[in-house]
Enzyme design. Structure first.
Site, PDB file in Angstrom:
ATOM      1  N   THR A 224       0.867  -1.175   0.000  1.00 32.85           N
ATOM      2  CA  THR A 224       0.000   0.000   0.000  1.00 32.85           C
ATOM      3  C   THR A 224       0.895   1.214   0.000  1.00 32.85           C
ATOM      4  O   THR A 224       1.994   1.157   0.541  1.00 32.85           O
ATOM      5  CB  THR A 224      -0.840   0.039   1.306  1.00 32.85           C
ATOM      6  OG1 THR A 224      -1.585  -1.160   1.413  1.00 32.85           O
ATOM      7  CG2 THR A 224      -1.782   1.230   1.343  1.00 32.85           C
ATOM      8  N   ASP A 255      -8.364  -1.966   4.683  1.00 26.84           N
ATOM      9  CA  ASP A 255      -8.511  -0.680   5.352  1.00 26.84           C
ATOM     10  C   ASP A 255      -8.316   0.511   4.428  1.00 26.84           C
ATOM     11  O   ASP A 255      -8.842   1.592   4.685  1.00 26.84           O
ATOM     12  CB  ASP A 255      -7.505  -0.587   6.520  1.00 26.84           C
ATOM     13  CG  ASP A 255      -6.062  -0.826   6.082  1.00 26.84           C
ATOM     14  OD1 ASP A 255      -5.852  -1.513   5.060  1.00 26.84           O
ATOM     15  OD2 ASP A 255      -5.143  -0.341   6.770  1.00 26.84           O
ATOM     16  N   THR A 275      -0.263   1.197   6.300  1.00 20.20           N
ATOM     17  CA  THR A 275      -0.029   0.010   5.488  1.00 20.20           C
ATOM     18  C   THR A 275       0.027  -1.182   6.456  1.00 20.20           C
ATOM     19  O   THR A 275       0.195  -0.996   7.657  1.00 20.20           O
ATOM     20  CB  THR A 275       1.307   0.058   4.708  1.00 20.20           C
ATOM     21  OG1 THR A 275       2.382  -0.011   5.640  1.00 20.20           O
ATOM     22  CG2 THR A 275       1.436   1.335   3.903  1.00 20.20           C
ATOM     23  N   GLY A 278      -4.737  -5.003   6.955  1.00 20.63           N
ATOM     24  CA  GLY A 278      -5.897  -4.131   6.926  1.00 20.63           C
ATOM     25  C   GLY A 278      -6.974  -4.508   7.912  1.00 20.63           C
ATOM     26  O   GLY A 278      -7.643  -3.644   8.485  1.00 20.63           O
TER      27      GLY A 278
HETATM   28  N1  GLY Z   1      -3.432  -2.415   4.185  1.00 19.48           N
HETATM   29  C1  GLY Z   1      -3.810  -2.910   2.925  1.00 19.48           C
HETATM   30  C2  GLY Z   1      -4.798  -3.982   3.011  1.00 19.48           C
HETATM   31  O1  GLY Z   1      -4.880  -4.699   4.000  1.00 19.48           O
HETATM   32  O2  GLY Z   1      -5.531  -4.139   2.044  1.00 19.48           O
END
Ligand code: GLY
Length: 378
Positions: A224, A255, A275, A278
């Site tokens: 991310t 997230d 990041t 999530g």
């Molecule tokens: N933090 C990125 C995800 O979990 O999609």
């Protein structure tokens, strides 16, 4: 546009207290103006992001944080500048955690998530499970600019983007992302659902094996980019964009596109984004929590650490704990306050985990400050 709306909060409050009880019309006008109050203050511009903001240049001369900082210094709207910055890793085929060439879901389809928030305008937009468009951050921005909504998902988001003039491609895989997906499929049937006996997700475990073997970059597994910036007048904005968890169940949304989780911005207060795992962040709405700590005067590092503590406290399922009884995943926050103070914090710090920063001193890669020693595996 902000110039017109730069109204000092103190003078607005003084005017309000001097007025007789408002008529409906006056009340409406006060309500309409209130969200646009932005108190300009002189701040040294800062752009902060995770490491993708410095590691990827898509064959060009600048990294994402560098590009965003330059545009802010030239007077570009802060959110426009940040999105131009994250477009660099989004378009870079070498970055397998974001945008074009991001690792796909279990069906081999790249699904992208993004959101953005504009502090002074009090506006936000997001997209989730978006297919076929390399730069979801620009579609999130289009949702913010052109709709009364904050989040469009799936086919609806894609149809919206097409109608807004975005080119929709059949497949955002690169040879590399497709080959890695094939390797994953070769190793395992797509059992992403919890095994009732062991409450383990076998496909997820195999994905982590590929990380441990060095086939998949650890940063790309939940790869991310969150990028937050503040301009010289104190305007704060942020954007987060990702291809999400590698090999995820189709339709899984993490997230990143969720306001308060993957990103939160409050004008005059600060910005935070994330990041990492999530699901842990979604459960705790950490970015909102961090910004509320900033609002109470906390330093960005302390605000970020408090959110990581909350995540740790709420991580109780055995399958999510390592053999030390600590979270078996990493989660990182990039925090910036209205005074231009900043911090990059992580559940686990290490001498190899850095984040991206650009100030008037140029690009830097400071080490993330870890809540815990060691690593997610113990
Ligand atoms: N933090 C990125 C995800 O979990 O999609």
């Amino acid at each position: 546009m902000e110039r017109r709306t730069f109204v000092r909060a103190a003078s607005a409050a003084a005017v309000g207290s001097a007025l007789p009880a408002p008529t409906l019309g006056a009340e409406r006008s006060t309500l309409l103006e209130a969200p646009f109050v932005h108190t300009p203050q002189l701040v040294a511009p800062v752009v902060i992001s995770d490491s993708s903001g410095v590691r990827f240049k898509n064959g060009g001369p600048q990294s994402g944080v560098e590009r965003a900082f330059q545009l802010i210094a030239e007077g570009t709207d802060v959110l426009d500048a940040l999105i131009a910055g994250v477009n660099i890793p989004e378009l870079d085929p070498e970055e397998t955690g974001i945008g074009y060439g991001g690792l796909p879901n279990e069906d081999g389809v790249v699904q992208l998530d993004s959101c953005c928030m504009h502090g002074p305008k009090r506006q936000a937009g997001g997209v989730a499970a978006l297919e076929g468009i390399r730069t979801p951050s620009l579609v999130a921005r289009a949702v913010m600019d052109n709709t009364d909504h904050h989040l469009l998902v799936g086919k609806g988001a894609q149809d919206f983007a097409r109608n807004m003039g975005f080119e929709v491609e059949e497949d955002l895989n690169t040879d590399r992302s497709r080959a890695l997906w094939l390797e994953w499929r070769r190793r395992i049937d797509p059992l992403h659902y919890l095994d009732p006996a062991r409450r383990r997700r076998i496909g997820y475990e195999v994905g982590l094996d590929m990380v441990r073997e060095g086939l998949v970059d650890r940063n790309s597994f939940w790869g991310t980019i969150n990028c937050n910036g503040i301009g010289p007048d104190g305007a704060i904005c942020g954007v987060t964009t990702t291809s999400g968890l590698a090999w995820k169940i189709p339709g899984r949304v993490g997230d990143s596109p969720i306001l308060g989780a993957g990103l939160y911005v409050a004008d005059g207060v600060g910005a935070a984004g994330s990041t990492g795992r999530g699901e842990a962040n979604l459960f705790n709405l950490s970015s909102f929590l961090i910004v509320e700590h900033l609002r109470r005067g906390a330093h960005p590092k302390d605000a970020g650490m408090a959110a990581l503590e909350r995540v740790k406290e709420n991580t109780v399922e055995e399958r999510l704990l390592n053999d030390r009884g600590l979270p078996a995943f990493d989660l990182r926050f990039f925090v910036l306050d209205a005074a231009g103070r900043y911090a990059g914090v992580a559940m686990y710090g290490s001498s190899e985990s850095s984040y991206g920063l650009c100030t008037e001193n140029g690009v830097e890669e400071p080490l993330l400050e870890g809540l815990l020693d060691g690593s997610p595996t113990g």
